[in-house]
Design an enzyme around this catalytic site. Structure first.
Site, short mmCIF file in Angstrom:
data_model
loop_
_atom_site.label_atom_id
_atom_site.label_comp_id
_atom_site.label_asym_id
_atom_site.label_seq_id
_atom_site.Cartn_x
_atom_site.Cartn_y
_atom_site.Cartn_z
N LYS A 11 -10.41 -6.37 19.45
CA LYS A 11 -11.76 -6.07 18.73
C LYS A 11 -12.94 -7.04 19.34
O LYS A 11 -12.58 -8.18 19.93
CB LYS A 11 -11.55 -6.36 17.42
CG LYS A 11 -10.54 -5.47 16.58
CD LYS A 11 -10.40 -5.52 15.01
CE LYS A 11 -9.43 -4.48 14.37
NZ LYS A 11 -9.32 -4.69 13.11
N TYR A 51 -12.97 5.11 12.37
CA TYR A 51 -12.32 4.55 11.11
C TYR A 51 -12.65 5.58 9.85
O TYR A 51 -12.77 5.16 8.66
CB TYR A 51 -13.03 3.25 10.65
CG TYR A 51 -12.50 2.00 11.57
CD1 TYR A 51 -11.02 1.69 11.15
CD2 TYR A 51 -13.11 1.56 12.70
CE1 TYR A 51 -10.62 0.86 11.92
CE2 TYR A 51 -12.36 0.45 13.32
CZ TYR A 51 -11.22 0.31 13.05
OH TYR A 51 -10.71 -0.97 13.58
N PHE A 59 -15.71 -2.17 2.16
CA PHE A 59 -15.94 -2.72 3.54
C PHE A 59 -16.16 -1.75 4.94
O PHE A 59 -16.44 -2.37 5.92
CB PHE A 59 -14.84 -3.83 4.02
CG PHE A 59 -13.34 -3.05 4.06
CD1 PHE A 59 -13.32 -2.28 5.24
CD2 PHE A 59 -12.58 -2.88 3.05
CE1 PHE A 59 -11.98 -1.64 5.37
CE2 PHE A 59 -11.30 -2.39 3.32
CZ PHE A 59 -10.89 -1.78 4.51
N ARG A 87 2.77 -3.83 14.57
CA ARG A 87 2.25 -4.29 13.34
C ARG A 87 2.90 -5.49 13.00
O ARG A 87 2.17 -6.64 12.52
CB ARG A 87 2.34 -3.30 12.12
CG ARG A 87 1.28 -2.29 12.39
CD ARG A 87 1.19 -1.17 11.21
NE ARG A 87 0.75 -1.76 10.05
CZ ARG A 87 -0.59 -1.64 9.77
NH1 ARG A 87 -1.54 -1.32 10.40
NH2 ARG A 87 -1.06 -2.20 8.67
N THR A 93 -3.19 -8.17 8.05
CA THR A 93 -4.54 -7.94 8.04
C THR A 93 -5.32 -9.38 8.00
O THR A 93 -6.27 -9.31 8.94
CB THR A 93 -4.77 -6.89 7.08
OG1 THR A 93 -3.96 -5.95 7.09
CG2 THR A 93 -6.30 -6.45 7.30
N ARG A 104 -3.19 -12.04 15.45
CA ARG A 104 -3.92 -12.47 14.34
C ARG A 104 -4.22 -13.84 13.87
O ARG A 104 -5.19 -14.31 13.55
CB ARG A 104 -4.18 -11.29 13.23
CG ARG A 104 -4.34 -9.94 13.56
CD ARG A 104 -4.14 -8.89 12.41
NE ARG A 104 -4.77 -7.54 12.60
CZ ARG A 104 -4.44 -6.47 12.10
NH1 ARG A 104 -3.46 -6.53 11.28
NH2 ARG A 104 -5.31 -5.51 12.27
N ASN A 114 -10.45 -9.55 12.67
CA ASN A 114 -9.02 -9.99 12.78
C ASN A 114 -8.40 -9.71 14.24
O ASN A 114 -7.21 -9.55 14.31
CB ASN A 114 -8.03 -9.36 11.58
CG ASN A 114 -8.11 -8.03 11.57
OD1 ASN A 114 -8.79 -7.29 12.53
ND2 ASN A 114 -7.55 -7.24 10.57
N HIS A 117 -6.39 -4.43 16.51
CA HIS A 117 -6.01 -3.27 15.61
C HIS A 117 -4.52 -2.90 16.02
O HIS A 117 -4.14 -2.78 17.12
CB HIS A 117 -6.96 -2.30 15.93
CG HIS A 117 -6.39 -0.83 15.38
ND1 HIS A 117 -6.86 -0.49 14.14
CD2 HIS A 117 -5.86 0.36 15.84
CE1 HIS A 117 -6.02 0.87 13.93
NE2 HIS A 117 -5.62 1.25 14.92
N GLU A 128 -5.57 8.48 17.41
CA GLU A 128 -6.23 7.19 18.13
C GLU A 128 -6.16 7.36 19.61
O GLU A 128 -7.11 7.22 20.32
CB GLU A 128 -5.68 5.91 17.34
CG GLU A 128 -6.02 5.88 15.82
CD GLU A 128 -5.37 4.95 15.16
OE1 GLU A 128 -5.77 4.66 13.92
OE2 GLU A 128 -4.56 3.92 15.68
P1 IDP Z 1 -4.87 -2.94 9.16
O1 IDP Z 1 -5.90 -3.31 10.34
O2 IDP Z 1 -4.18 -4.25 9.11
O3 IDP Z 1 -4.24 -1.60 9.26
P2 IDP Z 1 -6.58 -1.95 6.96
O4 IDP Z 1 -6.27 -2.08 5.67
O5 IDP Z 1 -6.32 -0.47 7.66
O6 IDP Z 1 -5.97 -2.95 7.72
O7 IDP Z 1 -8.18 -2.00 7.40
C1 IDP Z 1 -8.72 -1.52 8.70
C2 IDP Z 1 -9.45 -2.75 9.27
O8 IDP Z 1 -10.62 -2.77 8.30
C3 IDP Z 1 -8.98 -4.27 9.13
O9 IDP Z 1 -8.29 -4.33 10.27
C4 IDP Z 1 -10.18 -5.30 9.26
O10 IDP Z 1 -10.82 -5.32 10.48
C5 IDP Z 1 -11.16 -4.36 8.29
N1 IDP Z 1 -11.13 -4.85 6.82
C6 IDP Z 1 -9.79 -4.65 5.94
N2 IDP Z 1 -10.08 -5.13 4.72
C7 IDP Z 1 -11.24 -5.84 4.80
C8 IDP Z 1 -12.23 -6.48 3.82
O11 IDP Z 1 -11.82 -6.58 2.90
N3 IDP Z 1 -13.53 -6.70 4.41
C9 IDP Z 1 -14.00 -6.62 5.77
N4 IDP Z 1 -13.25 -6.00 6.54
C10 IDP Z 1 -11.77 -5.66 6.24
MG MG Z 2 -4.86 0.22 9.20
#
Ligand code: IDP
Ligand code: MG
Length: 140
Positions: A11, A51, A59, A87, A93, A104, A114, A117, A128
């Site tokens: 990212k 996304y 968010f 993962r 996350t 991460r 973070n 992805h 994807e």
């Molecule tokens: P993941 O990437 O671990 O699967 P997801 O819940 O699918 O997590 O969320 C996708 C992406 O959205 C996260 O990797 C992160 O960059 C962003 N994200 C998730 N939760 C938040 C939040 O509460 N605030 C801001 N960005 C968030």
């Molecule tokens: Mg996800």
């Protein structure tokens, strides 16, 4: 169903800070084979499309702005049980909750920024990978 492939993006925050090489090195040393790799600056529209599944989340706007602010590195990967394995490999996350030593934990700065992805299902991994790569660009 293809179960040995996943998709990742390094990212913007991690690319900006110069962690691209270290992250790719950790991925390769973790036993993942690179099938395709590309350095891309996503437009806002492209980030919204990628996304799409999160468009109702609070968010979403922050996420799209972040992911389109500077280039990312898109990578298709191969390993047995790739989705679950990767993962676990990258960590939770929220980087503050990610296991020590994971990508991460090392390079993530916040739940949004973070660093990396990882696809969450075989179906999404294939979507994807196809979003970024043509069949000609994938070296299986
Ligand atoms: P993941 O990437 O671990 O699967 P997801 O819940 O699918 O997590 O969320 C996708 C992406 O959205 C996260 O990797 C992160 O960059 C962003 N994200 C998730 N939760 C938040 C939040 O509460 N605030 C801001 N960005 C968030
Ligand atoms: Mg996800």
């Amino acid at each position: 169903m293809i179960t040995n492939q996943t998709f990742t993006m390094i990212k913007p925050n991690a690319v900006e800070k110069g962690h691209t090489g270290a992250i790719i090195d950790q991925i390769i040393k973790g036993g993942y084979k690179i099938l395709a790799l590309k350095y891309v600056w996503l437009s806002r529209k492209e980030a919204e499309k990628f996304y799409e599944i999160h468009k109702e989340r609070p968010f979403f706007d922050e996420l799209v702005s972040f992911m389109s602010r500077s280039p990312i590195v898109a990578i298709a990967l191969e390993k047995e049980n790739a989705i679950e394995a990767f993962r676990e490999f990258i960590g939770a996350t929220d980087p503050s909750k990610a296991e020590k030593g994971t990508i991460r934990a090392k390079y993530g700065e916040s739940v949004g920024e973070n660093a990396i992805h990882g696809s969450d299902s075989n179906e999404n991994a294939q979507k994807e990978i196809s979003f970024f790569f043509s069949g000609r660009e994938i070296y299986v």
